[in-house]
Each structure stands twice: as C-alpha cells, then as structure tokens.
Write an enzyme that holds these catalytic residues in place. Structure first.
Site, PDB file in Angstrom:
ATOM      1  CB  CYS A 142      -0.948  -0.006   1.193  1.00 11.02           C
ATOM      2  SG  CYS A 142      -0.173  -0.294   2.794  1.00 11.02           S
ATOM      3  N   GLY A 143       2.010   1.186  -0.678  1.00 11.09           N
ATOM      4  CA  GLY A 143       2.866   2.364  -0.787  1.00 11.09           C
ATOM      5  C   GLY A 143       3.473   2.748   0.550  1.00 11.09           C
TER       6      GLY A 143
END
Length: 376
Positions: A142-143
């Site tokens: 998720c970055g």
C-alpha cells in the site's frame, strides 16, 4: 539456460549484394561482414541495435512472468477499489450518530455552565505521561501508508522526549505491532490486531484500555494517531487528542484546535470507455435539530458521564474506519502504478525479444549464404 554475459552487436539491414565478399572467416563469424573497400569491417555500437544479453527462451519466460504479475496487480486494484467504497460508506453512515451525540453533549454542557462538573473524562491534569494510540494497517503493498504514520509517531515520541514527558504506546495493527516489537526500547502498553472491517466491539476494546489508563491516572493525556482519508490519492497522518474529552464533544488536535469535519467526500467508482474512473461527491450529513425545551429526567451530570464514554467509542471507531479507507485507497493507487509499470516493462521486453528474434533469423540467413559461397 542462463543469460549470456557476451554482448553481440548485429548490423542493421545487411545487403545480399555483399555476399560475394564473404569468406570462410565470415562463415565462422557471420555477424561481421567485410566490405569491398576495407579488408575487415568493425561493428559500430552507435549504429547497432540494442545489445542482446539473454536468449529467446529467457525473454519469453520473463514476458509471461510480467503478464501474470500485471493480472495480479490489476485484480488487487479492483478489489481495493470495491472495498474502499464500502469503507467510505461506513464512515458516512456512522456520521449522523456522532453529529446527534455532539448536539446532545453541547446542549447538556450549555445547561451546566453555572455548575461545577466533575466528569473524569474531561478533567485536565498536568501532563506527566502520554499514551499514544497508533493505528496502522495489517497488510503491505500500500505504498508509504504505514511508513508515514510510523514516522509521525516517531516524531511525536521525539517531541515528548524533548519536553521531558514520559510516554507509552498502544499499537493497533499488525504492521505497527511488528515495528514496535523489533524495538524493545519503546514502551508498549498493549498490542492489538486490526480487522478487515472495524466494528464497535473492536473500538470498545481500545476505549476500555485508554479509559482505564486515564481514569486510574496512569497517564494524563491520550493521543490518537491515525491516517485521515482525504482523497483516493492523498491521505494525511494526523494526531488528535482523545482524552481528556472536550465537554462540547469537539474533536481537537494536540494544540486544542477543533478539527471535526462537517462534510464528507464520497468517491464513486465507475467505468468510462472500459477504464476505471472516479467521480467525487460532497455529502453533507443531515442531523436532526436539538429541541431547546427538552427536559432531562436524570441529573445532567449523570447523563454526561454516560454519554462521554459512548462518544469516546464513536471517535475511535471513526478513526479505525478512516484508517482502513486510507489504507485501501493507498493500495489501489500502488497497484495501479504497479500495473502501469508492468505494462511498460512488457512492451520493452517484447521489443527486445522481437529485435533478438530478427537478429537470429538474419544470422541464419547469412550462414546459409556464406555456406553456399564457400562451396563455389
């Protein structure tokens, strides 16, 4: 077969008219064509095709692997897009309850302005120890979602150390638990796992823990660190003061400023021309007006003592829901970028594969021509 470390340069568009100039030496090395003017011709890398480092089989396997990865990231993006919509709806559906509860708390406080209220959750004490409730995600991919929140927590811890204030951590989420478990020098009061869908029961577990810490005066202040959902491409890690509560039911930051949002932004996911698009809507949640002539049967102080823990639970639940929505939005954005990168890598590999395949066919033709000339 492993990729060869040798780099072979293939001349562009060899002419068959030069076949008479081929010798047995060119038959052994068909990639160097002698010209009529010079006895030997050297390859010019500046005019050559991209260097070839791998065989055709390795390139085909690499292209298939990238295609499979692209399918996985595309599926993960669509799953996250569907789940972030449900997470947003959960935040908006719980807002009327929070708004009505704020109205009740505000009106009760208006009636008690002349009285000395002894509510334990609103008691302001000299801050000697702070409890930080850190809400992270349970999964990766998720970055920088989890890293940003952990950096925010580290900055707050450094700030408290600089002020000479003690602190303890209540970690919510597997990523935060893993981070703090690897750092035993950070005091942690409790580790709690998150869930795919935050519930009131999960929020009540956190609320009971912070309630007992604050009422027993083990800590003098409780701060909530979570990621506030702003948009599908933006989320901000924020710090809110959870305890002591404001008697009027406002949500305040560490400086005492009211940060309670009055409007919610919904992002409706639709398809346009076969592609996933996003439409933004601003929603103002309607709340019923509080009657000024409403009479309380019980003592307003007792009602306040009953409503403040309920409001505490609702604020924790909303923070969990917003954190989940931010995590899903960050995962959707990360998987979208991964899908685009996989598509670009697949194009580049296909280009290299086609060039190498053409070079191999050209080399085979040159070998046939050189063999025919050698027999003459």
């Amino acid at each position: 077969m492993a990729c060869s470390n040798l780099t072979m340069w293939v001349s562009s568009k060899p002419s068959l008219s030069d076949a008479s100039g081929l010798s047995f030496r060119s038959f052994l090395n068909p990639f160097q064509l002698p010209s009529h003017n010079t006895p030997t011709a050297t390859c010019n890398p500046s005019r050559s095709v991209t260097p070839i480092h791998c065989g055709l089989r390795e390139l085909r396997e690499r292209i298939d692997s990238v295609k499979n990865t692209q399918k996985i990231t595309e599926a993960m993006k669509l799953v996250a897009a569907a789940r972030v919509r449900r997470a947003q709806e959960a935040v908006v559906n719980g807002r009327p309850f929070s708004e009505t509860l704020v109205e009740v708390l505000y009106n009760i406080n208006e009636q008690l302005q002349t009285e000395d209220i002894d509510a334990p959750l609103t008691k302001v004490r000299t801050v000697k120890k702070v409890a930080l409730v850190v809400v992270t995600g349970d999964r990766g991919l998720c970055g920088s979602f989890n890293n940003q929140l952990i950096k925010k927590a580290e900055a707050r811890i450094a700030e408290l150390k600089g002020l000479g204030v003690e602190y303890t951590i209540i970690s919510v989420g597997k990523k935060g638990n893993t981070y703090f478990l690897r750092r035993p020098y950070i005091p942690v009061d409790k580790f709690l796992d998150g869930s795919n869908l935050p519930t009131a029961k999960e929020a009540q577990t956190i609320a009971d823990d912070v309630f007992s810490l604050f009422v027993s005066e083990e800590v003098d202040k409780v701060e909530l660190l979570y990621t506030k959902f702003v948009s599908l491409v933006k989320s901000d890690p924020v710090i809110h003061t959870l305890l002591p509560l404001s008697p009027k039911g406002e949500v305040c930051d560490v400086n005492g400023n009211c940060v309670d949002a009055a409007e919610d932004e919904l992002f409706r996911l639709t398809t346009k021309e076969g592609k996933l698009t996003v439409e933004r809507d601003t929603v103002r949640t309607p709340t019923p007006d509080f009657s000024p002539i409403l009479q309380f049967e019980q003592d307003p102080v007792q009602i306040l003592d009953a409503l403040l823990p309920l409001y505490l639970n609702s604020q924790i639940l909303r923070a969990l829901q917003e954190s989940l929505a931010s995590e899903l939005a960050a995962r959707m954005s990360a998987m979208s970028s991964a899908t685009d990168n996989a598509n670009e890598l697949k194009k580049n590999l296909s280009l290299v594969y086609n060039r190498q395949r053409q070079a191999k066919i050209t080399g085979e033709i040159l070998e046939i021509v050189a063999g025919a000339n050698a027999q003459i």
